[in-house]
Enzyme design. Sequence first.
Site, PDB file in Angstrom:
ATOM      1  N   GLY A 185       0.831  -1.200   0.000  1.00 42.19           N
ATOM      2  CA  GLY A 185       0.000   0.000   0.000  1.00 42.19           C
ATOM      3  C   GLY A 185       0.861   1.244   0.000  1.00 42.19           C
ATOM      4  O   GLY A 185       2.053   1.175  -0.310  1.00 42.19           O
ATOM      5  N   ASN A 186       0.273   2.383   0.312  1.00 44.21           N
ATOM      6  CA  ASN A 186       1.044   3.630   0.388  1.00 44.21           C
ATOM      7  C   ASN A 186       0.410   4.556   1.412  1.00 44.21           C
ATOM      8  O   ASN A 186      -0.656   4.252   1.967  1.00 44.21           O
ATOM      9  CB  ASN A 186       1.161   4.277  -1.000  1.00 44.21           C
ATOM     10  CG  ASN A 186      -0.189   4.658  -1.566  1.00 44.21           C
ATOM     11  OD1 ASN A 186      -0.858   5.545  -1.050  1.00 44.21           O
ATOM     12  ND2 ASN A 186      -0.626   3.964  -2.618  1.00 44.21           N
TER      13      ASN A 186
END
Length: 217
Positions: free
Chosen positions: A21-22
């Site tokens: 993810g980020n």
Amino acid sequence: MRVLITAGPTYEPLDPVRFIGNHSTGKMGYALAETFAAEGAEVLLISGPTNLPDPTSPSIRTVRVQTADEMYQAAVAEAAMANVWVFAAAVADYKPAHVAENKIKKAGDTLLLELVKNVDIAAELGKIKRSEQFSVGFALETENEQAHALGKLQRKNFDLVVLNSLRDAGAGFRHDTNKITLLEADGRVTIFDLKSKAEVARDIVRAVLTRLPHPHA
Ligand code: CTP
Ligand code: CA
């Protein structure tokens, strides 16, 4: 005005307990949803995983998704109905080639992950954009900012691209402020000061409103 907005990160699963993810918070996309709704628009907010509550405005419908593939499915199903598209999501560029059925156990000293490219939601929708539809993209760049942003505008068939430069202190991920530059297909470039994300949302919405084809009187 019917507005489709993608927002937040995407989570690409590796196994039942892990993902890639980020750090996108979704704040920019949610602020845009609220601001368009305040201008009388019907908004579809397609959101990746965020800590933000669903906006309470009755004009905003929030759809929650996890992965880029889910975000794409949700967007493509509704894109024809919207006359404004805003791609504010930080979509993961790659996803694991295989999702393990069971938790990956710790084994050797190194672990190689194979990743495959995700669907480019903005670019795919750009291929089916009608002339009366208006598409807004974002570009987060650290070098050759304007050239890269204009490349995205062309590749993804945007009418307007919002450039976020990470070189500006206080801008980008994990900040409540942004410094943006708007770039347009006709070569127009508009530079804004460092502002809160709510004020940035107002600047973007105002720009979109003035560029939409006017309904006939
Ligand atoms: N975008 C998208 N789907 C993707 C990747 C990006 O819809 N799979 C959209 C983003 O929401 C944004 C724009 O495309 O509006 C540009 O995203 P960005 O990550 O800056 O561009 P990329 O084409 O992924 O290029 P790179 O990350 O290599 O700079
Ligand atoms: Ca990207």
